[in-house]
Scaffold this active site. Structure first.
Site, mmCIF file in Angstrom:
data_model
loop_
_atom_site.group_PDB
_atom_site.id
_atom_site.type_symbol
_atom_site.label_atom_id
_atom_site.label_comp_id
_atom_site.label_asym_id
_atom_site.label_seq_id
_atom_site.Cartn_x
_atom_site.Cartn_y
_atom_site.Cartn_z
ATOM 1 N N LYS A 38 1.346 4.157 -3.045
ATOM 2 C CA LYS A 38 0.987 5.577 -2.967
ATOM 3 C C LYS A 38 2.212 6.460 -3.251
ATOM 4 O O LYS A 38 2.072 7.557 -3.795
ATOM 5 C CB LYS A 38 0.366 5.891 -1.604
ATOM 6 C CG LYS A 38 -0.986 5.201 -1.368
ATOM 7 C CD LYS A 38 -2.045 5.587 -2.399
ATOM 8 C CE LYS A 38 -3.413 4.995 -2.083
ATOM 9 N NZ LYS A 38 -4.448 5.307 -3.068
ATOM 10 N N TYR B 278 0.827 -1.214 0.000
ATOM 11 C CA TYR B 278 0.000 0.000 0.000
ATOM 12 C C TYR B 278 0.863 1.267 0.000
ATOM 13 O O TYR B 278 0.676 2.155 -0.836
ATOM 14 C CB TYR B 278 -0.936 -0.008 1.203
ATOM 15 C CG TYR B 278 -1.905 1.159 1.211
ATOM 16 C CD1 TYR B 278 -3.009 1.178 0.366
ATOM 17 C CD2 TYR B 278 -1.704 2.249 2.058
ATOM 18 C CE1 TYR B 278 -3.893 2.256 0.365
ATOM 19 C CE2 TYR B 278 -2.585 3.326 2.067
ATOM 20 C CZ TYR B 278 -3.677 3.323 1.220
ATOM 21 O OH TYR B 278 -4.549 4.393 1.219
HETATM 22 P P1 NAP Z 1 -13.130 2.023 0.443
HETATM 23 O O1 NAP Z 1 -14.325 2.456 1.227
HETATM 24 O O2 NAP Z 1 -12.611 0.639 0.615
HETATM 25 O O3 NAP Z 1 -13.421 2.336 -1.086
HETATM 26 C C1 NAP Z 1 -12.543 1.929 -2.087
HETATM 27 C C2 NAP Z 1 -13.268 2.048 -3.409
HETATM 28 O O4 NAP Z 1 -12.372 1.661 -4.453
HETATM 29 C C3 NAP Z 1 -14.489 1.115 -3.503
HETATM 30 O O5 NAP Z 1 -15.513 1.766 -4.206
HETATM 31 C C4 NAP Z 1 -13.934 -0.048 -4.302
HETATM 32 O O6 NAP Z 1 -14.918 -0.791 -4.996
HETATM 33 C C5 NAP Z 1 -13.054 0.712 -5.262
HETATM 34 N N1 NAP Z 1 -12.158 -0.173 -5.999
HETATM 35 C C6 NAP Z 1 -11.208 -1.007 -5.527
HETATM 36 N N2 NAP Z 1 -10.637 -1.683 -6.543
HETATM 37 C C7 NAP Z 1 -11.240 -1.261 -7.691
HETATM 38 C C8 NAP Z 1 -11.101 -1.572 -9.055
HETATM 39 N N3 NAP Z 1 -10.221 -2.491 -9.502
HETATM 40 N N4 NAP Z 1 -11.881 -0.912 -9.961
HETATM 41 C C9 NAP Z 1 -12.764 0.020 -9.546
HETATM 42 N N5 NAP Z 1 -12.980 0.331 -8.260
HETATM 43 C C10 NAP Z 1 -12.214 -0.300 -7.344
HETATM 44 O O7 NAP Z 1 -11.862 2.956 0.774
HETATM 45 P P2 NAP Z 1 -11.693 4.530 0.988
HETATM 46 O O8 NAP Z 1 -11.070 4.720 2.309
HETATM 47 O O9 NAP Z 1 -12.949 5.261 0.623
HETATM 48 O O10 NAP Z 1 -10.555 4.817 -0.097
HETATM 49 C C11 NAP Z 1 -10.693 5.707 -1.191
HETATM 50 C C12 NAP Z 1 -9.301 6.194 -1.592
HETATM 51 O O11 NAP Z 1 -8.754 6.989 -0.521
HETATM 52 C C13 NAP Z 1 -8.302 5.063 -1.843
HETATM 53 O O12 NAP Z 1 -7.492 5.387 -2.957
HETATM 54 C C14 NAP Z 1 -7.472 5.050 -0.567
HETATM 55 O O13 NAP Z 1 -6.183 4.520 -0.763
HETATM 56 C C15 NAP Z 1 -7.442 6.534 -0.235
HETATM 57 N N6 NAP Z 1 -7.115 6.820 1.172
HETATM 58 C C16 NAP Z 1 -7.959 6.425 2.173
HETATM 59 C C17 NAP Z 1 -7.629 6.704 3.500
HETATM 60 C C18 NAP Z 1 -8.518 6.320 4.647
HETATM 61 O O14 NAP Z 1 -8.140 6.596 5.815
HETATM 62 N N7 NAP Z 1 -9.682 5.708 4.416
HETATM 63 C C19 NAP Z 1 -6.425 7.400 3.798
HETATM 64 C C20 NAP Z 1 -5.595 7.774 2.739
HETATM 65 C C21 NAP Z 1 -5.965 7.488 1.436
HETATM 66 P P3 NAP Z 1 -15.583 -2.143 -4.370
HETATM 67 O O15 NAP Z 1 -16.632 -1.686 -3.406
HETATM 68 O O16 NAP Z 1 -16.114 -2.831 -5.578
HETATM 69 O O17 NAP Z 1 -14.473 -2.895 -3.699
#
Ligand code: NAP
Length: 247
Positions: A174, A170
């Site tokens: 990033k 991960y």
């Molecule tokens: P999340 O709730 O797990 O959502 C991730 C999303 O990405 C889901 O809609 C998932 O779809 C989709 N996804 C994964 N693989 C995919 C693929 N091959 N094609 C299309 N869609 C795909 O996570 P989140 O926290 O909202 O994360 C959103 C972004 O923010 C990510 O890039 C993550 O790295 C970044 N981020 C998050 C945090 C945090 O604290 N949450 C911190 C820093 C950065 P499915 O439902 O089908 O799996």
């Protein structure tokens, strides 16, 4: 074709931060293509936003599948004719397995979505963004991708944050995404398209088993700001809602 004020596409918009970014952009008057890989969950989450009176359309998009990416670009072209904002939000992580144990195949799997997926989606959407008066690309990155933060010798190695900072797949995905952001920004510097990376902070979502303390509303704030600033705004930067972040 009807006149649409502004058009955005958000990947991974069926839940979490992506769903909220779609909501906030639509609330600002965008027609939002809420992209998701699962048609049922994608359509259901877009329908929820439409019930709020927002102009949100589901588009099928698996960021690891070329045919799916190209079909999504065609659909946006047919239904809107251009893109003003692309938010590369879809992401996945293997957060807890130490580097000595994680396999190279595990790392490849994470990179397929978090790095190669972003490159492929951006390339497919660029012709549509080039038709915008003010194209914006926002890549969802993370503090865990910051080499400066990770290599700080004064880091508290007993903390939960440290445990995830050694998340080989991960964190390095990033870091690579940050480099991808700078490459596209540099290529597009002479154009009207600006490209930046945003960290949403530690947000409670499926990605981290809802361990994050921030809400999706707070997490979406900086990506939405970077998607909507004017021509004086930055390109090739890495930001959270406290300001610029170290690479
Ligand atoms: P999340 O709730 O797990 O959502 C991730 C999303 O990405 C889901 O809609 C998932 O779809 C989709 N996804 C994964 N693989 C995919 C693929 N091959 N094609 C299309 N869609 C795909 O996570 P989140 O926290 O909202 O994360 C959103 C972004 O923010 C990510 O890039 C993550 O790295 C970044 N981020 C998050 C945090 C945090 O604290 N949450 C911190 C820093 C950065 P499915 O439902 O089908 O799996």
């Amino acid at each position: 074709m009807e006149t649409i004020t502004k058009v955005a596409l958000v990947t991974g918009a069926n839940k979490g931060i992506g769903h909220e970014i779609a909501r906030q952009l639509a609330g600002l008057g965008f027609r939002v293509f809420a992209a998701a890989r699962d048609p049922e969950r994608g359509e259901a989450s877009a329908a929820k936003l439409r019930e709020e009176g927002l102009d949100v359309r589901f588009v099928g998009l698996d960021v690891t599948k070329t045919a799916s990416i190209l079909a999504a670009a065609r659909l946006v072209d047919e239904q809107a004719g251009r893109l003003d904002v692309l938010v590369n939000n879809a992401g996945m992580g293997i957060l807890r397995t130490p580097p000595a144990v994680l396999t190279a195949d595990d790392v490849r799997t994470v990179y397929e979505t978090n790095v190669f997926g972003v490159i492929a989606v951006t390339q497919a959407m660029l012709p549509l963004l080039e038709r915008s008066a003010a194209g914006r690309i926002v890549n969802l990155s993370s503090t865990l991708g910051s080499l400066e933060a990770a290599s700080d010798p004064d880091r508290d190695t007993s903390s939960a944050a440290y445990a995830t900072s050694v998340a080989l797949a991960y964190s390095t995905s990033k870091t690579a995404l940050n480099a991808v952001t700078v490459c596209f920004a540099n290529q597009l510097r002479a154009t009207r398209i600006k490209v930046n990376a945003a960290c949403p902070g530690h947000v409670g979502t499926d990605l981290n088993g809802f361990a994050g303390k921030r809400t999706v509303g707070q997490g979406a704030r900086e990506p939405v700001r970077l998607a909507t600033f004017d021509a004086d705004g930055p390109t090739g930067g890495f930001f959270d809602d406290a300001g610029p972040k170290p690479w």
